[in-house]
Design an enzyme around this catalytic site. Sequence first.
Site, mmCIF file in Angstrom:
data_model
loop_
_atom_site.group_PDB
_atom_site.id
_atom_site.type_symbol
_atom_site.label_atom_id
_atom_site.label_comp_id
_atom_site.label_asym_id
_atom_site.label_seq_id
_atom_site.Cartn_x
_atom_site.Cartn_y
_atom_site.Cartn_z
ATOM 1 N N TYR A 58 0.857 -1.195 0.000
ATOM 2 C CA TYR A 58 0.000 0.000 0.000
ATOM 3 C C TYR A 58 0.892 1.244 0.000
ATOM 4 C CZ TYR A 58 -3.722 -3.253 1.495
ATOM 5 O OH TYR A 58 -4.605 -4.301 1.600
ATOM 6 N N HIS A 124 -0.024 -12.043 1.043
ATOM 7 C CA HIS A 124 -0.984 -11.242 0.272
ATOM 8 C C HIS A 124 -1.524 -12.050 -0.908
ATOM 9 C CE1 HIS A 124 -1.698 -6.637 -0.293
ATOM 10 N NE2 HIS A 124 -2.806 -7.320 -0.389
ATOM 11 N N PRO A 227 -15.657 -4.535 3.829
ATOM 12 C CA PRO A 227 -16.983 -4.809 4.411
ATOM 13 C C PRO A 227 -18.010 -3.733 4.075
ATOM 14 C CG PRO A 227 -15.518 -3.929 6.088
ATOM 15 C CD PRO A 227 -14.674 -4.148 4.858
ATOM 16 N N LEU A 228 -17.533 -2.590 3.548
ATOM 17 C CA LEU A 228 -18.462 -1.516 3.165
ATOM 18 C C LEU A 228 -18.637 -1.453 1.644
ATOM 19 C CD1 LEU A 228 -17.159 1.206 5.664
ATOM 20 C CD2 LEU A 228 -19.255 -0.166 5.860
ATOM 21 N N GLY A 229 -18.239 -2.520 0.948
ATOM 22 C CA GLY A 229 -18.404 -2.530 -0.504
ATOM 23 C C GLY A 229 -17.693 -1.359 -1.147
ATOM 24 N N GLY A 231 -17.134 1.424 -0.061
ATOM 25 C CA GLY A 231 -17.827 2.681 0.235
ATOM 26 C C GLY A 231 -19.277 2.696 -0.218
ATOM 27 N N PHE A 232 -19.648 1.823 -1.173
ATOM 28 C CA PHE A 232 -21.006 1.879 -1.734
ATOM 29 C C PHE A 232 -22.074 1.665 -0.658
ATOM 30 C CE2 PHE A 232 -24.801 0.010 -3.619
ATOM 31 C CZ PHE A 232 -25.095 0.969 -4.573
HETATM 32 N N1 LIG Z 1 -6.024 -8.644 1.369
HETATM 33 C C1 LIG Z 1 -6.348 -7.941 0.301
HETATM 34 O O1 LIG Z 1 -5.937 -8.238 -0.815
HETATM 35 C C2 LIG Z 1 -7.246 -6.744 0.472
HETATM 36 C C3 LIG Z 1 -7.895 -6.160 -0.628
HETATM 37 C C4 LIG Z 1 -8.715 -5.071 -0.406
HETATM 38 C C5 LIG Z 1 -8.882 -4.572 0.872
HETATM 39 N N2 LIG Z 1 -8.226 -5.159 1.923
HETATM 40 C C6 LIG Z 1 -8.344 -4.655 3.308
HETATM 41 O O2 LIG Z 1 -9.699 -4.347 3.577
HETATM 42 C C7 LIG Z 1 -9.781 -2.995 4.054
HETATM 43 C C8 LIG Z 1 -11.119 -2.419 3.690
HETATM 44 O O3 LIG Z 1 -11.322 -2.414 2.284
HETATM 45 P P1 LIG Z 1 -11.557 -1.066 1.466
HETATM 46 O O4 LIG Z 1 -11.008 0.043 2.256
HETATM 47 O O5 LIG Z 1 -11.067 -1.267 0.080
HETATM 48 O O6 LIG Z 1 -13.155 -1.018 1.342
HETATM 49 P P2 LIG Z 1 -14.342 -0.716 2.372
HETATM 50 O O7 LIG Z 1 -13.901 -0.867 3.758
HETATM 51 O O8 LIG Z 1 -15.469 -1.551 1.895
HETATM 52 O O9 LIG Z 1 -14.710 0.808 2.039
HETATM 53 C C9 LIG Z 1 -13.773 1.832 2.230
HETATM 54 C C10 LIG Z 1 -14.356 3.136 1.696
HETATM 55 O O10 LIG Z 1 -15.500 3.492 2.473
HETATM 56 C C11 LIG Z 1 -15.393 4.827 2.940
HETATM 57 N N3 LIG Z 1 -15.965 4.845 4.300
HETATM 58 C C12 LIG Z 1 -15.509 4.181 5.396
HETATM 59 N N4 LIG Z 1 -16.336 4.371 6.440
HETATM 60 C C13 LIG Z 1 -17.327 5.181 6.008
HETATM 61 C C14 LIG Z 1 -18.477 5.711 6.625
HETATM 62 N N5 LIG Z 1 -18.784 5.427 7.886
HETATM 63 N N6 LIG Z 1 -19.281 6.522 5.893
HETATM 64 C C15 LIG Z 1 -19.004 6.813 4.600
HETATM 65 N N7 LIG Z 1 -17.906 6.299 3.949
HETATM 66 C C16 LIG Z 1 -17.079 5.491 4.654
HETATM 67 C C17 LIG Z 1 -13.921 5.147 2.941
HETATM 68 O O11 LIG Z 1 -13.806 6.527 2.741
HETATM 69 P P3 LIG Z 1 -12.471 7.367 3.054
HETATM 70 O O12 LIG Z 1 -11.398 6.692 2.268
HETATM 71 O O13 LIG Z 1 -12.806 8.717 2.574
HETATM 72 O O14 LIG Z 1 -12.199 7.330 4.497
HETATM 73 C C18 LIG Z 1 -13.408 4.314 1.785
HETATM 74 O O15 LIG Z 1 -13.535 5.055 0.588
HETATM 75 C C19 LIG Z 1 -8.589 -2.297 3.392
HETATM 76 O O16 LIG Z 1 -8.242 -1.114 4.039
HETATM 77 C C20 LIG Z 1 -7.537 -3.386 3.504
HETATM 78 O O17 LIG Z 1 -6.989 -3.346 4.803
HETATM 79 C C21 LIG Z 1 -7.438 -6.230 1.731
#
Ligand SMILES: NC(=O)c1ccc[n+]([C@@H]2O[C@H](COP(=O)([O-])OP(=O)(O)OC[C@H]3O[C@@H](n4cnc5c(N)ncnc54)[C@H](OP(=O)(O)O)[C@@H]3O)[C@@H](O)[C@H]2O)c1
Length: 340
Positions: A58, A124, A227-229, A231-232
């Site tokens: 990252y 990873h 878990p938040l799709g 952000g969707f």
């Molecule tokens: N192992 C792997 O290959 C892999 C792949 C993908 C992800 N991951 C892990 O999973 C974690 C989560 O995945 P992700 O960050 O891609 O997706 P996510 O958690 O589904 O969504 C993140 C997005 O949601 C927004 N958000 C978070 N909380 C919010 C709220 N309460 N209200 C409105 N918007 C909100 C964030 O905005 P902001 O950015 O503006 O804060 C960000 O754009 C990553 O950080 C990573 O650690 C691992």
Amino acid sequence: MERRTIGATALETGAVGLGCMPMSWAYTSSRQRGEESVRALHRALDLGANLLDTADMYGPFTNELLIGRVLRERRAEAFVSTKAGLLVGDQHIVANGRPSYIRRACDASLRRLQTDVIDLYQLHRADPEIPIEETWGAMADLVRAGKVRALGLCAVGARASRRSGTGVGRPVAGGLHEGTVRQLERVQQVFPVAAVQAELSVWSPEALADLLPWCEARGVGFLAAMPLGNGFLTGTLTPGSGFEPDDVRARHPRFTAEMMAANQPVVAGLRRVAARHGPAATPAQTALAWTLAQGRHVIPVPGAKRARWVEENAAAAALTLSAADLAEISALPAALGSWD
Ligand SMILES: NC(=O)c1ccc[n+]([C@@H]2O[C@H](COP(=O)([O-])OP(=O)(O)OC[C@H]3O[C@@H](n4cnc5c(N)ncnc54)[C@H](OP(=O)(O)O)[C@@H]3O)[C@@H](O)[C@H]2O)c1
């Protein structure tokens, strides 16, 4: 905050963690948010959302450096979860599972994170050119050397490599993660897997069909990525507003204006359930509470770089969904848009 253990280990963390990827990677303008991200990290530790999930790729590297700034002052409060095995090149991201590389990568992560031990070290991606037992053996040696406390395997990315129509409450027949389960069976012969990390959310529930039961049966923890799709599911993204070219969602099939509009019933359903839990409850919290309800071994790692989101997401640990809430979410229409 409620505490959960990482599989069968004695390691404990807050039930909701913090995905640190958006602070440095994958989302637009991540690179300009350093100080805001540091505030978000401190807030997460204040609230007990102390599992900080990162990876050397990252940034690359800058996400671990950012976390290191906070760990320098508050290492004892944090549970540090990082990853190795993917290298960012000029054009491509490539896997490297060579033992010599894994050893070097771990030392480099320890330096960047300003710590002498990593709580959870995750592979990873498996390197198709190296038997996974060799990579895992090198990782096991890191545990024996005291540099790492426990090992994890990531299975994120399976969706992109498989043609599938997927949706809420309709896991793919045959399982999205057959290959990962085979890898898990192989590495378990070498050294215990403490946790698996894979996508799990209201609009991507496939892991419920294969990975979650596999983990539960073997005392292996589960870190729910995205878990938040992306952000969707928070309901804060407007269809058609578009994404900058460096944002992963610009290429994600569920984030075209058409698919975002078509998937609004999923957000509407989360909003409806949230409304039953008081005026302050949000779709994001409902989506996280659904993830937490899938098993005591599940720890969601919502990504966020703002303290405000961290607070909102941490509060999801106190939101208990009823059986009727969970049934209503399972009955939501299938999410549209796949990687086919
Ligand atoms: N192992 C792997 O290959 C892999 C792949 C993908 C992800 N991951 C892990 O999973 C974690 C989560 O995945 P992700 O960050 O891609 O997706 P996510 O958690 O589904 O969504 C993140 C997005 O949601 C927004 N958000 C978070 N909380 C919010 C709220 N309460 N209200 C409105 N918007 C909100 C964030 O905005 P902001 O950015 O503006 O804060 C960000 O754009 C990553 O950080 C990573 O650690 C691992």
